[in-house]
Enzyme design. Structure first.
Site: not given
Ligand code: IMP
Length: 188
Positions: A13, A40, A69, A142, A162, A167-168
């Site tokens: 991503n 995963e 994650d 997302g 943002k 959270h990030r």
């Molecule tokens: P994973 O951690 O790659 O499994 O992602 C989880 C899901 O949450 C993915 O579909 C991402 O698109 C979404 N996601 C994670 N962080 C964000 C964000 O900061 N903004 C929007 N979508 C997010």
């Protein structure tokens, strides 16, 4: 000239990497991108998923790495999609989520950052509370167009700060505090 990186962000991503890179830059840490689609495991625990992903990423990259994650947890859906956020986004998407929700729209985003090198394996968790908007607003990736952080009126996709509150950002701030301290003590 080749750029030297402190560590690599292993993910498929690129959006996540771009945000993480900018955030870590503000703490003086240089993050490279190692594009790889990590397997995963099925688990209801983000932490467990993150730890497994980090080990896999380090074995593949063989340099200090971090993986992330995330999950979007919606109160009225008992925490769904949570650890299944990626699958749910690819299948029903934002439109599907909006169709599922009625009055209670409270939600939170959780991020787990997992770091791994030869000696260390550490995770850092953070969350941001908020709610799901009634319509998709803004052009973000997302779930950004449907997530409104607490005390705000705009979605992540519409906000221009943002990366200063997400959270990030919060999980990476915790990571940076630990990492910079570790670097200092490794030097001594
Ligand atoms: P994973 O951690 O790659 O499994 O992602 C989880 C899901 O949450 C993915 O579909 C991402 O698109 C979404 N996601 C994670 N962080 C964000 C964000 O900061 N903004 C929007 N979508 C997010």
């Amino acid at each position: 000239m080749q750029q030297s990186f402190d560590l690599f962000f292993v993910s498929s991503n690129y959006h996540k990497y771009q945000e993480a890179k900018k955030i870590l830059q503000s703490f003086g840490i240089v993050l490279g991108f190692f594009k790889y689609d990590l397997e995963e495991i099925q688990s209801s625990s983000l932490k467990e998923i993150a730890l497994k992903k980090a080990v896999q990423a380090f074995q593949k990259c063989k340099k200090p790495i971090m993986i992330e994650d995330d999950g979007l947890f919606i109160d009225s859906l008992f925490g769904f999609p949570g650890p299944y956020s990626s699958y749910v986004f690819k299948t029903i998407g934002n439109e599907g989520i909006l169709r599922l929700l009625k009055l209670n729209r409270k939600a939170k985003f959780v991020s787990i950052i997992s770091f791994c090198d030869e000696k260390n394996h550490k995770s850092f968790e953070a969350k941001i509370d908020g709610h799901i908007s009634k319509t998709e607003n803004g052009k973000g990736w997302g779930y950004d167009p449907i997530f409104i952080p607490k005390n705000m009126k705009k979605t992540f996709a519409e906000l221009n700060n943002k990366n200063e509150l997400s959270h990030r950002y919060k999980a990476l701030k915790k990571f940076s505090n630990w990492y910079l301290h570790k670097m200092k003590s490794d030097d001594q």
